[in-house]
Design an enzyme around this catalytic site. Structure first.
Site, mmCIF file in Angstrom:
data_model
loop_
_atom_site.group_PDB
_atom_site.id
_atom_site.type_symbol
_atom_site.label_atom_id
_atom_site.label_comp_id
_atom_site.label_asym_id
_atom_site.label_seq_id
_atom_site.Cartn_x
_atom_site.Cartn_y
_atom_site.Cartn_z
ATOM 1 N N ASP A 110 0.788 -1.305 0.159
ATOM 2 C CA ASP A 110 -0.035 0.228 -0.172
ATOM 3 C C ASP A 110 1.157 1.480 -0.126
ATOM 4 O OD1 ASP A 110 -2.346 -1.890 0.106
ATOM 5 O OD2 ASP A 110 -2.555 -1.190 2.539
ATOM 6 N N LYS A 162 1.357 3.949 20.230
ATOM 7 C CA LYS A 162 0.810 4.665 20.563
ATOM 8 C C LYS A 162 0.421 5.801 21.810
ATOM 9 C CE LYS A 162 -3.149 3.396 17.625
ATOM 10 N NZ LYS A 162 -4.984 2.385 17.452
ATOM 11 N N ASP A 218 0.927 5.805 3.211
ATOM 12 C CA ASP A 218 0.227 4.143 2.876
ATOM 13 C C ASP A 218 -1.697 4.327 2.245
ATOM 14 O OD1 ASP A 218 -2.036 2.469 4.118
ATOM 15 O OD2 ASP A 218 -0.671 1.638 5.076
#
Length: 360
Positions: A110, A162, A218
């Protein structure tokens, strides 16, 4: 040199386009997504490309046979009987990847960027360890898993998922180069390379980060596909401005296939890609959108932030926006408003859709 491209799954994020063809063959800026990567690899000296596929391999195989001859390289399909994640496909392709001791590339299919393959090889050989991963800078690190590494040497210390407190703004860009020794760490079973292989390599001092210059995206879902398209066209403007279209009614960066036809008094751009055989009738207004092969946009339609699928037809005075995506062979009748609609292939739409929805 060799490269393994993780072609993988069903492409659900890019539906309805992937209901008609595998995601790697969906055209990004008038070239199948996969071919941006393949051609860049070939330029860097890769002669054997392995495609790790778990879905619709026969369509890919047919397309890749033609490309194999055109580029003078070998392309092998490595078919998974069950999805093997991001590391399992390396174990499955073990015999192809270990014919010599040369390092090999691994890519997520991607990714669109300024592919730095030659520079990656030099960096990887200079540090001499098992793996190099390309990292790219992001504005909001808290949405991603970030990579913490030594800025001088590139040696990776750890990965933080994260982070709520700033530790790094660099993320894994989905481009790697490995020495064949990495295969000793991977078993033939569904495995995540990011979670089950990289942390151990980092602990052993065998994983380095290569900093990507230039744009990266992406493009696996419509919103990012359009953002990536804008970045790619901007990159063309700086590197190959002659590839972009100029003329009456053209505004900013616009890529037009020479077989398409554009009517009078149109306003095209900024950030528009028009594919082969497309017809744009008089007075149409297009911005930040992609019109795929053989689609027809009728007069005075207004299309923004949308992707129009192959052979689709948009009627007169239609307004379409909000990341709308038409699948293949969709007909939108005259004078409708579509906002954020995802319309499945072979449908005819005769009512407006002001709220984002999937139209079956």
């Amino acid at each position: 040199m060799k490269a393994l491209i993780l072609v993988g799954g069903y492409g659900t994020r890019l539906r309805p386009l992937t209901l008609s063809r595998p995601k790697p063959l969906v055209e990004f800026c008038n070239k199948p997504m996969l071919m941006h990567q393949v051609e860049a690899l070939v330029q860097a000296g890769v002669t054997h490309i392995i495609l790790a596929v778990s879905y619709r391999a026969e369509l890919l195989e047919k397309e890749m046979k033609e490309q194999e001859e055109r580029l003078g390289i070998k392309i092998t399909i490595s078919q998974e009987k069950e999805p093997l994640g991001t590391a399992g496909p390396l174990a499955l392709a073990h015999d192809y990847l270990t014919t010599d001791s040369e390092p090999f590339f691994v890519l997520n299919s991607d990714v669109i960027c300024d592919f730095p393959f030659k520079e990656m090889v030099k960096f990887h050989k200079d540090h001499g360890k098992e793996g190099t991963i390309v990292v790219t800078k992001v504005e909001e690190p808290s949405k991603y898993g970030v990579v913490v590494y030594d800025a001088k040497t590139g040696q990776i210390e750890k990965f933080v998922e994260k982070p709520q407190v700033y530790v790094s703004n660099k993320i894994n860009a989905g481009l790697y180069i490995f020495s064949p020794k990495i295969l000793n760490r991977i078993e033939l079973k569904p495995t995540s390379i990011e979670k089950e292989v990289f942390p151990f390599m980092a602990n052993d001092g065998h994983l380095f980060a290569f900093d990507l210059k230039g744009f990266w995206m992406d493009v696996g879902q419509p919103k990012d596909f359009l953002t990536g398209m804008c970045m790619y066209l901007n990159s063309l403007r700086h590197k190959f401005p002659e590839k972009l279209h100029e003329g009456n009614g053209i505004v900013g960066n616009v890529l037009v296939d020479p077989t398409s036809k554009i009517g009078e008094r149109c306003r095209i751009g900024p950030n528009v890609v028009i594919g082969p055989g497309v017809v744009i009738q008089d007075g149409a207004c297009l911005s930040r959108c992609v019109i795929l092969r053989d689609a027809v946009i009728k007069s005075h339609s207004w299309i923004q932030s949308s992707i129009i699928g192959w052979k689709s037809e948009v009627g007169q005075w239609v307004r379409m926006e909000g990341i709308s995506v038409l699948g293949e062979d969709v007909i939108v009748k005259d004078e409708l408003y579509i906002n954020g609609g995802r319309i499945l292939p072979h449908k005819s739409i005769s009512n407006s859709s002001p709220d984002p929805q999937i139209i079956m």
